[in-house]
Motif scaffolding. Sequence first.
Motif, PDB file in Angstrom:
ATOM      1  N   GLY A 207       0.816  -1.206   0.000  1.00  0.00           N
ATOM      2  CA  GLY A 207       0.000   0.000   0.000  1.00  0.00           C
ATOM      3  C   GLY A 207       0.849   1.254   0.000  1.00  0.00           C
ATOM      4  O   GLY A 207       2.088   1.186   0.039  1.00  0.00           O
TER       5      GLY A 207
ATOM      6  N   ASN B   6       2.728   0.487   6.002  1.00  0.00           N
ATOM      7  CA  ASN B   6       2.493  -0.947   5.838  1.00  0.00           C
ATOM      8  C   ASN B   6       3.075  -1.418   4.506  1.00  0.00           C
ATOM      9  O   ASN B   6       3.641  -2.514   4.419  1.00  0.00           O
ATOM     10  CB  ASN B   6       0.998  -1.240   5.922  1.00  0.00           C
TER      11      ASN B   6
ATOM     12  N   ASP C 133      -0.370  -9.553   2.248  1.00  0.00           N
ATOM     13  CA  ASP C 133      -1.157  -8.320   2.327  1.00  0.00           C
ATOM     14  C   ASP C 133      -0.362  -7.268   3.097  1.00  0.00           C
ATOM     15  O   ASP C 133      -0.249  -7.337   4.319  1.00  0.00           O
ATOM     16  CB  ASP C 133      -2.485  -8.608   3.035  1.00  0.00           C
TER      17      ASP C 133
ATOM     18  N   PHE D  89      -2.578  -1.875   4.108  1.00  0.00           N
ATOM     19  CA  PHE D  89      -2.826  -0.868   5.141  1.00  0.00           C
ATOM     20  C   PHE D  89      -2.719  -1.525   6.517  1.00  0.00           C
ATOM     21  O   PHE D  89      -3.129  -2.675   6.701  1.00  0.00           O
ATOM     22  CB  PHE D  89      -4.215  -0.240   4.982  1.00  0.00           C
TER      23      PHE D  89
ATOM     24  N   LEU E 204      -5.462   2.892   9.229  1.00  0.00           N
ATOM     25  CA  LEU E 204      -6.555   3.064   8.269  1.00  0.00           C
ATOM     26  C   LEU E 204      -7.780   3.664   8.952  1.00  0.00           C
ATOM     27  O   LEU E 204      -8.245   3.172   9.974  1.00  0.00           O
ATOM     28  CB  LEU E 204      -6.917   1.718   7.643  1.00  0.00           C
TER      29      LEU E 204
ATOM     30  N   SER F  39      -5.627  -5.851   6.149  1.00  0.00           N
ATOM     31  CA  SER F  39      -6.047  -4.542   5.633  1.00  0.00           C
ATOM     32  C   SER F  39      -7.562  -4.410   5.679  1.00  0.00           C
ATOM     33  O   SER F  39      -8.295  -5.299   5.251  1.00  0.00           O
ATOM     34  CB  SER F  39      -5.565  -4.366   4.191  1.00  0.00           C
TER      35      SER F  39
END
Length: 550
Positions: A86, A90, A151, A154, A158, A190
Amino acid sequence: MTDATPAASLAASSAASTATLVNPHDRAVPLLTVAQLRVSETAAQSAVPAHTLMARAGAAAAHFLLEQIAHAPAPLGAQPVWIVAGPGNNGGDALVVAAQLKRAGIAVEVCMPVEVKPDDARWALGVARDAGVKIVDAPPASFDAWGWLVDGMFGIGLARALDGVFADLAARLTARARQRGHVLALDVPSGLDSDTGNVVGDGVAVRATHTVTFIAAKPGLYTGAGRDYAGTVSVAPIGLADGIDFSNDTAPQAPAPADAPARLNAPALFADALPARDNATHKGTFGTLAVIGGDTGMCGAPILAARAALLTGAGKVHAGFLGNDAPPYDAPHPELMLHAAAKLSLDAMDAVAAGCGMGGSASARQLVDQILRLNVPVLLDADALNLVARDEALAARVTERAQVGDAPCVLTPHPLEAARLLAVDTATVQRDRLAAARALAQRFAAVAVLKGSGTVIAAPDGRVAVNPTGNAGLASGGTGDVLGGLIGALLAQRLPPFEAALAGVYLHGLAADTLVEQGDGPAGLTAGELAPMVRKLLNRRFYSRNLASA
């Protein structure tokens, strides 16, 4: 950038910290909120060279993947790793992971739909480029050729729902986790609120099979929907003591400071309170419990609770029924003493558990009022809670118990019952389960057990724990009655209310987990199967050592 080279900085930072990963299973680790994590991060960043924490986080997650790949069966071990990064920190963690994997000889590709922006993440981008990591801006049409998917979109910062390409990728990663597994989330999945376990903004979130979380475990990974989204959690302390402070891996002191973190419920929090089972003990040593409930048509509820109390070690168990269709005795357990509730001598009890199948009649209300006047530990569940919720005099009596020196009540509501007690709706309770449990504990000066996925146990003195055991097998009728009987039995055995609640909730969930491991659930697991397993676990885990050394 001020560093000599990104690669040199990465090597120095990684060398300063081992890639320690801690399994929080059976550890009373702290669960830090975003605010608490920010304080910890800020203090640490001022004491270490630039980019150190990001380097350590990426190294820890890469270590996890390398271990998984090394022990994976074919073809998973030979397949390349796909990582989405992202635009924030992160994403920077994800880029460090990619660089570490590439240097270890693992084929890896990073998808970065939006280029990272923060300084730390820009440094990580340089590290990845120096390592020769392939970076693209669009995901593949299919993940079939990839092994692990990571992943890194985020983290805990967030504040709004995922949208656009990130929402699409969250849905695709979730589908992969459901179908073939092997989806790793960095820090938190996320789209998941790490404080509450809810999906941010009612949007979508990644459903991972594994999560490597940095600095400390978070409440949202263990309660609400978070348990389903996080999968198996490992903690990477990245050199900070706030997240894994084993010197405090014991029962939190009471009263707890206002800013003290919640903890993960574990045996260390309650084992020392369990009574010794010496040879010279007798049935009076382990207390007498009364289970009160069972209006007409609902007599099975107190029987379930009473059986659970018997198998959890209470010395004597009475069941008092309001209904006119109560059985004269319990054939599977004739040790139980069954009575009409009005004829039971409640003042002779060491503890009382009331409410299961009780109904809302005037007689039920009168019994609850009588019970609350007793100078013994009291657990209120189910219909007793509903009576308290709609009767200000009963509610005041619950609160007064702690003020006049009696032991605080233990309240065991599910979310709807909690909402009634707090005069809010269920959505408000579920929006922040820790806050709701704390509010119940403060409002009623009681130990609150907010049931659900990741049951929250809160004491009026500020101590809070989130329970990690249990599964979908508990979503069937009567399991709450069993929990009330377990905690009631522990109260009768003179455990303090908070420790009795911790132990009862933990063992209740662990029994369900063990039954599922044996193939007896989650589908079709029944409430009546829990108590025999609780007995087995209680003896194996807490009393077998005493017997072996006798």
